[in-house]
Structure formats: structure tokens, C-alpha cells
Design an enzyme around this catalytic site. Structure first.
Site, PDB file in Angstrom:
ATOM      1  N   ASP A  49       0.668  -1.161  -0.146  1.00  0.00           N
ATOM      2  CA  ASP A  49      -0.072   0.109  -0.005  1.00  0.00           C
ATOM      3  C   ASP A  49       0.749   1.398  -0.064  1.00  0.00           C
ATOM      4  O   ASP A  49       0.261   2.352  -0.119  1.00  0.00           O
ATOM      5  CB  ASP A  49      -1.030   0.079   1.107  1.00  0.00           C
ATOM      6  CG  ASP A  49      -0.366   0.069   2.398  1.00  0.00           C
ATOM      7  OD1 ASP A  49       0.783  -0.137   2.705  1.00  0.00           O
ATOM      8  OD2 ASP A  49      -1.149   0.056   3.473  1.00  0.00           O
ATOM      9  N   SER A  50       2.293   1.029  -0.219  1.00  0.00           N
ATOM     10  CA  SER A  50       3.267   2.309  -0.351  1.00  0.00           C
ATOM     11  C   SER A  50       2.601   2.695  -1.578  1.00  0.00           C
ATOM     12  O   SER A  50       3.121   4.188  -1.726  1.00  0.00           O
ATOM     13  CB  SER A  50       4.555   1.673  -0.524  1.00  0.00           C
ATOM     14  OG  SER A  50       4.712   0.764  -1.028  1.00  0.00           O
ATOM     15  N   ASP A  88      -1.424  -6.146  -0.041  1.00  0.00           N
ATOM     16  CA  ASP A  88      -1.042  -5.642   1.098  1.00  0.00           C
ATOM     17  C   ASP A  88      -2.817  -5.070   1.412  1.00  0.00           C
ATOM     18  O   ASP A  88      -3.119  -5.017   0.377  1.00  0.00           O
ATOM     19  CB  ASP A  88      -0.623  -4.190   1.012  1.00  0.00           C
ATOM     20  CG  ASP A  88       0.488  -4.055   2.128  1.00  0.00           C
ATOM     21  OD1 ASP A  88       0.519  -4.854   2.984  1.00  0.00           O
ATOM     22  OD2 ASP A  88       1.203  -3.193   1.810  1.00  0.00           O
ATOM     23  N   LYS A 117      -0.978  -9.429   3.030  1.00  0.00           N
ATOM     24  CA  LYS A 117      -0.072  -8.948   4.327  1.00  0.00           C
ATOM     25  C   LYS A 117      -1.156  -7.884   4.814  1.00  0.00           C
ATOM     26  O   LYS A 117      -1.874  -7.258   4.708  1.00  0.00           O
ATOM     27  CB  LYS A 117       0.904  -8.285   3.842  1.00  0.00           C
ATOM     28  CG  LYS A 117       1.853  -7.404   4.895  1.00  0.00           C
ATOM     29  CD  LYS A 117       3.117  -6.997   4.524  1.00  0.00           C
ATOM     30  CE  LYS A 117       3.374  -5.795   3.722  1.00  0.00           C
ATOM     31  NZ  LYS A 117       2.797  -4.816   4.642  1.00  0.00           N
ATOM     32  N   GLU A 119      -1.027  -5.328   8.527  1.00  0.00           N
ATOM     33  CA  GLU A 119       0.026  -4.857   9.714  1.00  0.00           C
ATOM     34  C   GLU A 119      -0.646  -4.837  11.184  1.00  0.00           C
ATOM     35  O   GLU A 119      -2.036  -5.015  11.438  1.00  0.00           O
ATOM     36  CB  GLU A 119       0.015  -3.087   9.301  1.00  0.00           C
ATOM     37  CG  GLU A 119       0.778  -3.084   8.218  1.00  0.00           C
ATOM     38  CD  GLU A 119       0.936  -1.430   7.891  1.00  0.00           C
ATOM     39  OE1 GLU A 119       0.467  -0.496   8.667  1.00  0.00           O
ATOM     40  OE2 GLU A 119       1.379  -1.075   6.690  1.00  0.00           O
ATOM     41  N   GLU A 186       9.875  -3.632  10.001  1.00  0.00           N
ATOM     42  CA  GLU A 186      10.313  -2.704   9.513  1.00  0.00           C
ATOM     43  C   GLU A 186      10.656  -1.648  10.393  1.00  0.00           C
ATOM     44  O   GLU A 186      10.172  -1.560  11.462  1.00  0.00           O
ATOM     45  CB  GLU A 186       8.925  -1.815   8.556  1.00  0.00           C
ATOM     46  CG  GLU A 186       9.441  -0.682   8.144  1.00  0.00           C
ATOM     47  CD  GLU A 186       8.422  -0.056   7.074  1.00  0.00           C
ATOM     48  OE1 GLU A 186       7.269  -0.982   6.716  1.00  0.00           O
ATOM     49  OE2 GLU A 186       8.290   0.988   6.484  1.00  0.00           O
TER      50      GLU A 186
HETATM   51  O1  KIV Z   1       3.653  -1.113   1.589  1.00  0.00           O
HETATM   52  C1  KIV Z   1       4.716  -1.287   1.486  1.00  0.00           C
HETATM   53  O2  KIV Z   1       5.312  -1.298   0.481  1.00  0.00           O
HETATM   54  C2  KIV Z   1       5.339  -2.173   2.460  1.00  0.00           C
HETATM   55  C3  KIV Z   1       6.819  -2.644   2.505  1.00  0.00           C
HETATM   56  C4  KIV Z   1       7.607  -1.318   2.819  1.00  0.00           C
HETATM   57  C5  KIV Z   1       7.303  -3.409   3.283  1.00  0.00           C
HETATM   58  O3  KIV Z   1       4.676  -2.702   3.483  1.00  0.00           O
END
Ligand code: KIV
Length: 269
Positions: A49-50, A88, A117, A119, A186
Site C-alpha cells: 500500500d506504499s 497488502d 499482508k 499490519e 520494518e
Molecule cells: O507497503 C509497502 O510497500 C510495505 C513495504 C515497505 C514492506 O509494506
């Protein structure tokens, strides 16, 4: 001529980890990059989600929607042939309940993700177990969790003092017991990341967590020098000295596999 790589499976990733071969992961948001990264030997493509910051220009990942993630996951899945694809779950798509998480995971898995993924610490363990029991492989994420940036007070190192380090280790054990197969760590001191890696059965994937993790991840645009402005010290620009993007990505993979990246003296905490 080289045989084409067999599609990566969770079983194969676990075998690599058991043999001590580091896993090379990069973020990826589109089909062309997926094709290039897969051909260059990247093991795992993370539709992070970056993308909210990297592609959409937001100042955090909070505004990213599940529809955004599904769109980019489908793009990556179309370009990829053999890498393991991780989608994500964005902010607000899994925090309410384990059932909400399952509905959101279904959207990403049907878009082409092999794993999702999410968090967060111990509070996510029940959700992780619910997803894993229903056939969804899960990657957990501890340390700096960007979706909580406003609660954490900025992008800062986590687990520095004894108490927060002990809490992180407890959360890691809870997530491992719940069945998560991978754990992104992270912005965590390398000594703590090493302890978590030794004491749990995850494949730990570090980003600013030292070279002792089971693998490494970077944001693609950071390691290609596309991101403007000051970058965190854990990033290396692999385009420096590389004749092409493909060569830069190949050198990232080679350096992760040989544990030449990260260099803890330059990139560690
Ligand atoms: O969203 C993302 O790209 C991430 C990575 C930085 C691990 O969670």
C-alpha cells in the site's frame, strides 16, 4: 540456455529459508515491472500500500482503498509468471473483524495474490488464524507499521527500549502461533530482528532491520533512485553503477542472496 524458473510456492520459500537462502522481495505495482522483476529473479512481488505514496502522491498509506489494491494486484498478476505475489490489505479493510478481513482477502486473492499482508501486533492474531484456517497464506508486519503512522508519531525506529522490544517479541510469537508464514520487520534494530528470526518459525523479511532476517524488501522506486528527496538510511540506490533497471534489480537480488545487502554499518540501526 537457462531453464525458466519454476513458479515460487510457499513450500519452496520455506525450503529456501530452511537452507539459509535469503528471500529477495521488492514492491511492484504494475504489469511491466512485474515482468521485469520476475525475469530478474526477484522471489516475491509485494503490491504494497506504499503505492499510495509512490504512485498516488499521498503523504501516507492511509488513503489507499481496497479497490486500489485489487486493481494493482491484478496488473502485477498479469505481468508475473513465477514470483510469489503478496497483496497488502489496506487501512480499514481488516481492522473491524476477522470476517471483514476474510472478505477483503478474498478480493485480493481473486485479483491474483498468493498471500495477503496485514499490519499490527497481537490484536491481529485472531484474524491471522481465521484467514490461515480458510486457506489464505498470511504475511504479518511489525515494527514501523505505516498505517498507524499518526498513532506512532512519525516514521521512527520501533523496539528500541527493553519494554517495546519485549512486546514486539511477544507479538511475533503470537502471530507465528496463529499461522502467519512471513513477517515483515520494518525499522527495527538488527539485534531485535535477529532474535525474532531465531525464535520464531516465520520467514522474516527486513526493511531497515539488518542483514540477519530471512529476506529483504525495498520499495522499488526507492532502490531505483526514482523517489525524490531524503531517503531512509536503510535504502541503497542500486541504479548507481548499473547500466539498466534490469541490471540494478539483478544486483539487488544477488546482494540480498549473498547477504551483501543490507550492510549493517551503512543501513542498520
Ligand atoms: O507497503 C509497502 O510497500 C510495505 C513495504 C515497505 C514492506 O509494506
Amino acid at each position: 540456455m537457462n531453464e525458466p524458473r519454476k513458479p515460487l510456492t510457499l513450500h519452496r520459500l520455506r525450503e529456501m529459508h530452511a537452507k539459509g537462502e535469503p528471500v529477495a522481495m521488492l514492491t511492484c505495482y504494475d504489469a511491466s515491472s512485474a515482468k521485469l522483476l520476475d525475469a530478474a529473479g526477484v522471489d516475491c512481488l509485494l503490491i504494497g500500500d506504499s503505492l499510495g505514496m509512490v504512485l498516488q502522491g499521498h503523504s501516507s498509506t492511509v488513503p489507499v482503498s481496497l479497490a486500489d489494491m485489487a486493481y494493482h494486484t491484478a496488473c502485477v498478476a498479469r505481468g508475473n509468471r513465477s514470483a510469489w505475489v503478496i497483496g497488502d490489505l489496506p487501512f480499514g479493510s481488516y481492522q473491524e473483524s476477522k470476517e471483514q478481513a476474510m472478505r477483503s482477502a478474498t478480493v485480493l486473492m481473486q485479483a491474483g495474490a498468493h498471500m495477503v499482508k496485514l499490519e499490527g501486533g497481537g490484536w491481529t492474531a485472531e484474524t491471522v488464524r481465521f484467514l490461515v484456517d480458510r486457506g489464505v497464506p498470511v504475511c504479518a508486519h511489525l515494527g514501523l507499521t505505516p498505517q498507524s503512522v499518526h498513532a506512532l508519531g512519525g516514521y521512527r525506529i520501533q523496539g528500541r527500549d527493553e519494554e517495546s522490544a519485549a512486546t514486539m517479541k511477544r507479538h511475533a510469537r503470537e502471530l507465528s502461533d496463529a499461522g502467519a508464514a512471513m513477517l515483515v520487520l520494518e525499522l527495527v534494530p538488527s539485534a531485535l530482528a535477529n532474535e525474532v528470526t531465531r525464535e520464531t518459525s516465520f520467514i522474516t523479511i527486513g526493511i531497515g532491520a539488518g542483514k540477519g532476517c530471512g529476506g529483504q524488501v525495498l520499495v522499488l522506486h526507492d532502490m531505483l533512485g526514482i523517489t525524490q528527496g531524503r531517503l531512509p538510511r536503510f535504502v541503497r540506490n542500486f541504479m548507481e553503477g548499473s547500466p539498466s533497471i534490469e541490471a540494478a534489480v539483478r544486483s539487488y537480488v544477488a546482494d540480498v542472496k549473498a547477504r551483501r545487502f543490507p550492510d549493517d554499518a551503512l543501513h542498520g540501526y
